[in-house]
Write a protein that holds these residues in place. Structure first.
Motif, PDB file in Angstrom:
ATOM      1  N   THR A 157      10.653  -0.161   4.619  1.00  0.00           N
ATOM      2  CA  THR A 157       9.904   0.707   3.549  1.00  0.00           C
ATOM      3  C   THR A 157      10.705   1.579   2.471  1.00  0.00           C
ATOM      4  N   ILE A 158      11.805   2.003   3.332  1.00  0.00           N
ATOM      5  CA  ILE A 158      12.663   2.958   2.453  1.00  0.00           C
ATOM      6  C   ILE A 158      13.338   1.946   1.313  1.00  0.00           C
ATOM      7  N   ARG A 159      13.735   0.731   1.649  1.00  0.00           N
ATOM      8  CA  ARG A 159      14.388  -0.400   0.901  1.00  0.00           C
ATOM      9  C   ARG A 159      13.415  -0.766  -0.075  1.00  0.00           C
ATOM     10  N   TYR A 160      12.332  -0.887   0.275  1.00  0.00           N
ATOM     11  CA  TYR A 160      11.283  -1.257  -0.675  1.00  0.00           C
ATOM     12  C   TYR A 160      10.871  -0.272  -1.834  1.00  0.00           C
ATOM     13  N   ILE A 161      10.927   1.109  -1.248  1.00  0.00           N
ATOM     14  CA  ILE A 161      10.604   2.043  -2.332  1.00  0.00           C
ATOM     15  C   ILE A 161      11.981   2.111  -3.442  1.00  0.00           C
ATOM     16  N   HIS A 162      13.176   1.796  -2.631  1.00  0.00           N
ATOM     17  CA  HIS A 162      14.255   2.278  -3.396  1.00  0.00           C
ATOM     18  C   HIS A 162      14.104   0.845  -4.335  1.00  0.00           C
ATOM     19  N   ASP A 163      13.795  -0.475  -4.166  1.00  0.00           N
ATOM     20  CA  ASP A 163      13.741  -1.495  -5.045  1.00  0.00           C
ATOM     21  C   ASP A 163      12.676  -1.098  -6.231  1.00  0.00           C
ATOM     22  N   LYS A 164      11.715  -0.692  -6.042  1.00  0.00           N
ATOM     23  CA  LYS A 164      10.635  -0.246  -6.861  1.00  0.00           C
ATOM     24  C   LYS A 164      11.078   0.841  -7.776  1.00  0.00           C
ATOM     25  N   LEU A 165      11.645   1.838  -7.269  1.00  0.00           N
ATOM     26  CA  LEU A 165      12.193   2.746  -8.232  1.00  0.00           C
ATOM     27  C   LEU A 165      13.322   2.583  -8.998  1.00  0.00           C
ATOM     28  N   ASN A 212       0.940  -1.236   0.049  1.00  0.00           N
ATOM     29  CA  ASN A 212       0.009   0.157  -0.135  1.00  0.00           C
ATOM     30  C   ASN A 212       0.903   1.456   0.037  1.00  0.00           C
ATOM     31  N   VAL A 213       2.051   1.144  -0.106  1.00  0.00           N
ATOM     32  CA  VAL A 213       2.900   2.479  -0.059  1.00  0.00           C
ATOM     33  C   VAL A 213       3.220   2.874  -1.410  1.00  0.00           C
ATOM     34  N   ASN A 214       2.975   4.129  -1.494  1.00  0.00           N
ATOM     35  CA  ASN A 214       3.367   4.828  -2.691  1.00  0.00           C
ATOM     36  C   ASN A 214       4.757   5.083  -3.166  1.00  0.00           C
ATOM     37  N   ALA A 215       5.104   4.184  -3.986  1.00  0.00           N
ATOM     38  CA  ALA A 215       6.682   4.016  -4.377  1.00  0.00           C
ATOM     39  C   ALA A 215       7.090   5.145  -5.290  1.00  0.00           C
ATOM     40  N   THR A 216       7.068   6.368  -4.493  1.00  0.00           N
ATOM     41  CA  THR A 216       7.656   7.754  -5.139  1.00  0.00           C
ATOM     42  C   THR A 216       8.897   8.352  -4.558  1.00  0.00           C
ATOM     43  N   MET A 222       9.053  11.579  -3.689  1.00  0.00           N
ATOM     44  CA  MET A 222       8.613  12.221  -2.550  1.00  0.00           C
ATOM     45  C   MET A 222       8.373  11.524  -1.300  1.00  0.00           C
ATOM     46  N   GLU A 223       7.576  10.275  -1.326  1.00  0.00           N
ATOM     47  CA  GLU A 223       7.436   9.563  -0.201  1.00  0.00           C
ATOM     48  C   GLU A 223       8.854   9.029   0.405  1.00  0.00           C
ATOM     49  N   LEU A 224       9.878   8.584  -0.627  1.00  0.00           N
ATOM     50  CA  LEU A 224      10.965   8.468  -0.129  1.00  0.00           C
ATOM     51  C   LEU A 224      11.573   9.481   0.744  1.00  0.00           C
ATOM     52  N   LEU A 225      11.508  10.599   0.200  1.00  0.00           N
ATOM     53  CA  LEU A 225      12.260  11.854   1.030  1.00  0.00           C
ATOM     54  C   LEU A 225      11.438  12.047   2.238  1.00  0.00           C
ATOM     55  N   ARG A 226      10.317  11.784   2.420  1.00  0.00           N
ATOM     56  CA  ARG A 226       9.522  11.888   3.575  1.00  0.00           C
ATOM     57  C   ARG A 226       9.759  10.921   4.560  1.00  0.00           C
ATOM     58  N   LEU A 227      10.153   9.723   4.079  1.00  0.00           N
ATOM     59  CA  LEU A 227      10.493   8.442   4.979  1.00  0.00           C
ATOM     60  C   LEU A 227      11.971   8.884   5.561  1.00  0.00           C
TER      61      LEU A 227
END
Length: 205
Positions: free
Chosen positions: A177-185, A4-8, A10-15
């Motif tokens: 969550t940060i690792r997840y977003i990194h992987d998605k990006l 459910n995390v937005n892999a963006t 902006m979300e990465l910077l927020r986290l």
């Protein structure tokens, strides 16, 4: 949860800001925990010998009163203690130990504890009352330190819980969550690169 995390970005910077804030909070709470522990140990070391002094003084006081009663007529004992001349009042102040308000008991005393003539009283009565006065002072000090210890112990327990939650739950979850977003990006970037290469090959043909 991660789905459910937005892999963006902006979300990465927020986290990343959030994990930095959580890490700083963890460090400050750890310092608070250590300082409260130090203060609590210091007070606890004082309490045991102080309690022993109180018990000894009260025991001496009781023994002296028994001797005084044995050496005086009952009506003289009653008359000697009937009209006290010493007045006592107490106020409370608060000091701060790592943002924990701990009490300080301040006593105000007027007059003398020996409130009778010496014609019908024994020296044992004098000694007993002076011993009671010392015991009372020690009791106030003991009550103050025990209350401080209780308040610090409660705050220490709460601070330990917060440190553990940050250390074992909040910060690891944010890192995950940060690792997840990194992987998605990274995956999205590889897909874009692959698409661009295909488009480039089509154009060249």
């Amino acid at each position: 949860m991660l789905a459910n995390v937005n892999a963006t970005r902006m979300e990465l910077l927020r986290l990343q800001k959030r994990v930095a804030l959580a890490s700083r909070g963890h460090r400050l709470l750890s310092e608070k925990r250590d300082e409260i522990s130090r203060q609590l140990i210091k007070i606890a070391r004082d309490i045991q010998p102080l309690r022993q002094k109180v018990e000894n003084e009260l025991s001496q006081t009781f023994r002296r009163f028994m001797l005084a009663r044995a050496s005086m007529e009952p009506e003289h004992v009653k008359a000697a203690l009937a009209v006290p001349t010493k007045k006592f009042s107490m106020t409370m102040e608060f000091a701060s130990v790592m943002n924990v308000k701990v009490p300080r008991l301040l006593k105000e005393i007027e007059g003398q504890i020996l409130c009778y003539g010496y014609a019908t009283t024994s020296g044992e009565m004098d000694v007993a009352l002076l011993s009671l006065e010392r015991a009372f002072d020690l009791l106030i000090e003991l009550a103050q330190k025990e209350k401080q210890a209780r308040l610090l112990a409660v705050e220490l327990q709460m601070t330990r819980r917060r440190v553990n939650v940050l250390e074992h739950v909040v910060i690891p979850e944010i890192h995950e969550t940060i690792r997840y977003i990194h992987d998605k990006l990274s995956e999205a970037e590889r897909d874009n690169t692959s698409r661009l290469m295909k488009i480039t090959d089509i154009i060249r043909k």
